[in-house]
Design a protein around this motif. Sequence first.
Motif, short mmCIF file in Angstrom:
data_model
loop_
_atom_site.label_atom_id
_atom_site.label_comp_id
_atom_site.label_asym_id
_atom_site.label_seq_id
_atom_site.Cartn_x
_atom_site.Cartn_y
_atom_site.Cartn_z
N GLY A 27 31.55 27.09 61.12
CA GLY A 27 32.20 28.39 61.07
C GLY A 27 32.45 28.81 59.64
N THR A 28 32.19 30.07 59.34
CA THR A 28 32.36 30.52 57.95
C THR A 28 33.84 30.75 57.65
OG1 THR A 28 31.97 32.84 58.56
CG2 THR A 28 30.06 31.55 57.82
N ARG A 29 34.17 30.62 56.37
CA ARG A 29 35.52 30.87 55.87
C ARG A 29 35.45 31.94 54.80
NH1 ARG A 29 37.53 24.61 54.97
NH2 ARG A 29 37.65 24.10 57.20
N GLU A 30 36.40 32.86 54.89
CA GLU A 30 36.44 33.96 53.93
C GLU A 30 37.69 33.83 53.07
OE1 GLU A 30 33.86 35.58 53.72
OE2 GLU A 30 32.92 35.67 55.69
N PRO A 31 37.54 33.68 51.76
CA PRO A 31 38.71 33.44 50.92
C PRO A 31 39.65 34.63 50.83
CG PRO A 31 36.73 33.65 49.59
CD PRO A 31 36.28 33.66 51.01
N LEU A 32 40.95 34.32 50.91
CA LEU A 32 41.99 35.33 50.67
C LEU A 32 42.50 35.22 49.24
CD1 LEU A 32 44.10 34.90 53.91
CD2 LEU A 32 43.19 37.06 53.06
N ASP A 33 42.56 34.00 48.78
CA ASP A 33 42.97 33.69 47.41
C ASP A 33 42.41 32.29 47.12
OD1 ASP A 33 44.81 31.75 48.34
OD2 ASP A 33 46.55 33.05 48.14
N PRO A 34 42.69 31.69 45.97
CA PRO A 34 42.03 30.41 45.66
C PRO A 34 42.35 29.28 46.64
CG PRO A 34 42.97 31.39 43.67
CD PRO A 34 43.45 32.21 44.82
N VAL A 35 43.43 29.40 47.42
CA VAL A 35 43.79 28.28 48.30
C VAL A 35 43.76 28.63 49.80
CG1 VAL A 35 45.17 27.10 46.56
CG2 VAL A 35 46.28 28.75 48.07
N ARG A 36 43.59 29.92 50.16
CA ARG A 36 43.68 30.30 51.56
C ARG A 36 42.40 30.99 52.03
NH1 ARG A 36 48.66 32.40 49.38
NH2 ARG A 36 50.42 31.08 49.93
N TYR A 37 42.17 30.90 53.33
CA TYR A 37 40.98 31.55 53.89
C TYR A 37 41.24 32.04 55.30
CZ TYR A 37 40.48 26.98 56.16
OH TYR A 37 40.71 25.84 56.88
N LEU A 38 40.39 32.96 55.78
CA LEU A 38 40.33 33.31 57.20
C LEU A 38 39.18 32.51 57.78
CD1 LEU A 38 40.56 37.23 57.07
CD2 LEU A 38 42.40 35.60 57.54
N GLY A 39 39.43 31.84 58.88
CA GLY A 39 38.38 31.00 59.47
C GLY A 39 38.43 31.00 60.97
N ASN A 40 37.66 30.10 61.59
CA ASN A 40 37.64 30.01 63.05
C ASN A 40 37.54 28.54 63.46
OD1 ASN A 40 34.70 29.25 63.55
ND2 ASN A 40 34.48 31.10 62.30
N ARG A 41 37.60 28.30 64.76
CA ARG A 41 37.73 26.94 65.28
C ARG A 41 36.41 26.25 65.57
NH1 ARG A 41 43.00 26.20 66.57
NH2 ARG A 41 44.20 28.07 67.04
N SER A 42 35.29 26.78 65.13
CA SER A 42 34.02 26.13 65.45
C SER A 42 33.94 24.74 64.80
CB SER A 42 32.86 26.99 64.94
OG SER A 42 31.65 26.32 65.18
N SER A 43 33.56 23.74 65.61
CA SER A 43 33.47 22.37 65.10
C SER A 43 32.11 22.07 64.47
CB SER A 43 33.68 21.38 66.25
OG SER A 43 32.61 21.47 67.17
N GLY A 44 31.10 22.86 64.83
CA GLY A 44 29.74 22.58 64.39
C GLY A 44 28.98 21.63 65.31
N ARG A 45 29.61 21.17 66.38
CA ARG A 45 28.96 20.15 67.21
C ARG A 45 27.69 20.63 67.89
NH1 ARG A 45 33.99 18.40 69.97
NH2 ARG A 45 34.97 16.92 68.58
N GLN A 46 27.70 21.88 68.42
CA GLN A 46 26.49 22.35 69.10
C GLN A 46 25.35 22.52 68.09
OE1 GLN A 46 25.84 23.05 72.76
NE2 GLN A 46 24.02 22.50 71.59
N GLY A 47 25.65 23.04 66.92
CA GLY A 47 24.60 23.20 65.90
C GLY A 47 24.06 21.86 65.45
N TYR A 48 24.95 20.87 65.28
CA TYR A 48 24.49 19.54 64.88
C TYR A 48 23.65 18.90 65.98
CZ TYR A 48 26.64 19.07 60.31
OH TYR A 48 26.92 19.23 58.98
#
Length: 223
Positions: free
Chosen positions: A17-38
């Motif tokens: 899941g992609t993460r979009e930075p809000l500032d140097p330490v915070r981001y907006l993200g989602n709960r995708s684990s990557g398991r299906q893609g892996y």
Amino acid sequence: QRPQDLAGKHVVVSAGGTREPLDPVRYLGNRSSGRQGYALARTAQARGAHVTLVAANVSLPAPDGVEVVPVETTEQLRDAVRAAAKDADVVVMAAAVADFRPATSATSKIKKSGGDPLVLRLVQNPDILAELAAERLRPGQLVVGFAAETGDDGASVLEHGRAKALRKRADLLVVNAVGAGRGFGTADNDVTILDRDAQVVATASGSKDAVADRVWDVVLAHV
Ligand code: C5P
């Protein structure tokens, strides 16, 4: 040794899941684990494919024999997928891509505001899957998307999936129900595979490896 029915094929899989930075330490993200893609990457490699795995914020070990390109933001994922797709027979977008990103990312940490609400301005991200389907970076390339849906607005998971298939025009769209212990973060999956005209071409359920193998079976019938 598995049947090498994907030998000679270069496949690109995006995961996580992609993460979009809000500032140097915070981001907006989602709960995708990557398991299906892996699972898709691992099974394709086991069936003989040359696999490029573009991994957005995944904490799983790299599958053996798979080239992993780590990324964080949607822009990085887009660049990495498009670069690899120039030479790919199949592109599978299994990553959960942020639909929106903050219009600006602060260069220093956002401070508390003394009780005032903090307003974030978000802008829409490009739809990487729709772009790939419209452009075909390599002639004859098969483009596959995933759609994690919850039934709502009086429409079922499949109805939402059908609308998405017609909108994005990927060759195949793997629709899975999420929420209530299904999909994200769980071991098992339950999917319906639609073609670009939103017709059902297959269903699969079971482990993410089993679903991945079924996806590759359907891909092989379409390349
Ligand atoms: O619209 P939705 O996000 O549900 O669509 C899911 C599919 O579209 C997935 O294959 C995902 O990787 C892809 N996607 C994308 N770019 C976006 C949003 C989703 O490629 N900005």
